[in-house]
Design an enzyme around this catalytic site. Sequence first.
Site, PDB file in Angstrom:
ATOM      1  N   ARG A  72     -11.290  14.830   7.443  1.00  0.00           N
ATOM      2  CA  ARG A  72     -12.173  15.760   6.726  1.00  0.00           C
ATOM      3  C   ARG A  72     -13.571  15.185   6.781  1.00  0.00           C
ATOM      4  O   ARG A  72     -13.776  14.079   7.280  1.00  0.00           O
ATOM      5  CB  ARG A  72     -11.728  15.857   5.260  1.00  0.00           C
ATOM      6  N   LYS A 111     -15.572   3.442  -2.778  1.00  0.00           N
ATOM      7  CA  LYS A 111     -16.933   3.279  -2.280  1.00  0.00           C
ATOM      8  C   LYS A 111     -17.973   3.679  -3.322  1.00  0.00           C
ATOM      9  O   LYS A 111     -17.788   4.663  -4.030  1.00  0.00           O
ATOM     10  CB  LYS A 111     -17.113   4.150  -1.034  1.00  0.00           C
ATOM     11  N   HIS A 156     -15.939  -3.120   5.514  1.00  0.00           N
ATOM     12  CA  HIS A 156     -15.361  -1.798   5.779  1.00  0.00           C
ATOM     13  C   HIS A 156     -16.338  -1.049   6.680  1.00  0.00           C
ATOM     14  O   HIS A 156     -17.445  -0.729   6.267  1.00  0.00           O
ATOM     15  CB  HIS A 156     -15.146  -1.054   4.452  1.00  0.00           C
ATOM     16  N   LYS A 177       0.830  -1.213   0.000  1.00  0.00           N
ATOM     17  CA  LYS A 177       0.000   0.000   0.000  1.00  0.00           C
ATOM     18  C   LYS A 177       0.862   1.261   0.000  1.00  0.00           C
ATOM     19  O   LYS A 177       1.932   1.297   0.605  1.00  0.00           O
ATOM     20  CB  LYS A 177      -0.921   0.013   1.234  1.00  0.00           C
TER      21      LYS A 177
END
Length: 431
Positions: free
Chosen positions: A275, A220, A191, A141
């Site tokens: 955020r 998503k 998730h 990642k």
Amino acid sequence: MRAARELGVKTVAVYSEADRDAVHVRYADEAFPIGPAQSVHSYLHIPNIINAAVQTGAEAIHPGYGFLSENHRFAEVCGIWNLTFIGPPAEAIRLMGIKDQARATMAAAGLPVVPGSQGAVASLDEARVVAESVGLPLLVKASGGGGGRGIRIVETMDQLEEAWERAGREAASAFGNGDLYLERYLKNPRHIEIQIIADKYGHVASLGERESSIQRRRQKILEEAPSPAVDPELRRRMSEAAREAAHAVGYHSAGTMEFLLDDEGRFYFMEMNTRVQVEHAVTEMVTGVDIVKEQIRVAAGEPLSIEGDHLELVGWSLECRINAEDPEQQFRPSPGLITRYDVPQGPWVRIDSGADAGTEVQPFYDSLLAKVVTWGRDRDEAVARMARALSEFRIEGVKTTLELHGQLLQDPEFRAGHIHTNFLGERIPGA
Ligand code: ADP
Ligand code: ADP
Ligand code: MG
């Protein structure tokens, strides 16, 4: 801007040349141009945005999501110009922005993290050693990653080299940071993310969880709150973990801790988004809290308008992301002129949209056109209401993901809540 208007606060929209006639520009009390279509010269160009704020006498800047919303330098520069950044402290953004460091910070704060490397991995040789101890399968990642990019699966040791090199190249070009780390690849997890909101006086409240397991290529597509897999006890434990983590980094404003949940009910911290997230509306629907209004209040130095540390969730809410993408071309962006745009109406349907008939969908930006959000007393009602709402949505001129959502909502396994992060790819051919 809607939140600001309800609070009696005037707004200034910034826009690139391509967005001259955009919906957000028409909605604002004032609008200010910040440069050409290419976002590096406009929406990502800090001096132009600061200039717009200074010229119009703005007091504060809300960074939205995307673009500069997780840029700690931008948050700092706002401070230098005496502009209030409507978001967390620059230092918290910095700490959470590098994902391998965020893992370390959160592990130190006592959160369970996905097993993996300690920090970034310096070389392919080191990656081989770490991979032996982490075990296969694993993910390579990008430390600076986002939007599901810079992630590669390694199932056998001989795939490590290629995954390492590809992820490194993608990360360097997409995020300007080629650093990589390793994480064990959990098989078909869910998730689950916890929404928190905090003020500057140490009050951190959890607004419960969302489930964002319906993804296409790790991005998503559909989200819901609460999650069919989370009971009150697990909600409390995950919420407490998220609240403690927020305290540990001196957080204020809205934020989300993302976790993976395995089929034995164990959860692992994955990353934090510092955020407001695209899918925050489903939480607003089940808590009654306007998250953006709370952000504005907190930034102005007011305490949270919320009592207690855990909010009760009432009913069920779903969000479908309607993107301008062509299902027949591997969901490639489908820019062009929207010739018809009839949005759904009726009870418990919320549309947050940046388009209308006559909008020219630009190739320069993200393909998200609208978010359709429904609420129901229970999951079945929210799902049926969503299917009904989507059947009313008519978009012509560009290709969209409307039909994909229609298919998904009919799926009996989806209806039963038996979902995981690879669900969409497995159940819907071509998705
Ligand atoms: P989330 O977890 O909130 O979905 P994402 O990483 O998918 O976070 O990014 C949030 C949104 O930010 C995207 O859906 C998109 O609307 C916007 N966004 C992100 N990067 C860009 C970009 N480079 N240009 C335009 N919009 C962007
Ligand atoms: P981004 O910053 O791009 O949002 P995340 O770290 O949040 O990246 O991961 C995006 C998605 O990739 C997750 O929602 C999940 O579907 C998948 N994923 C990430 N890490 C793992 C893991 N260790 N095991 C299984 N799936 C993972
Ligand atoms: Mg993520």
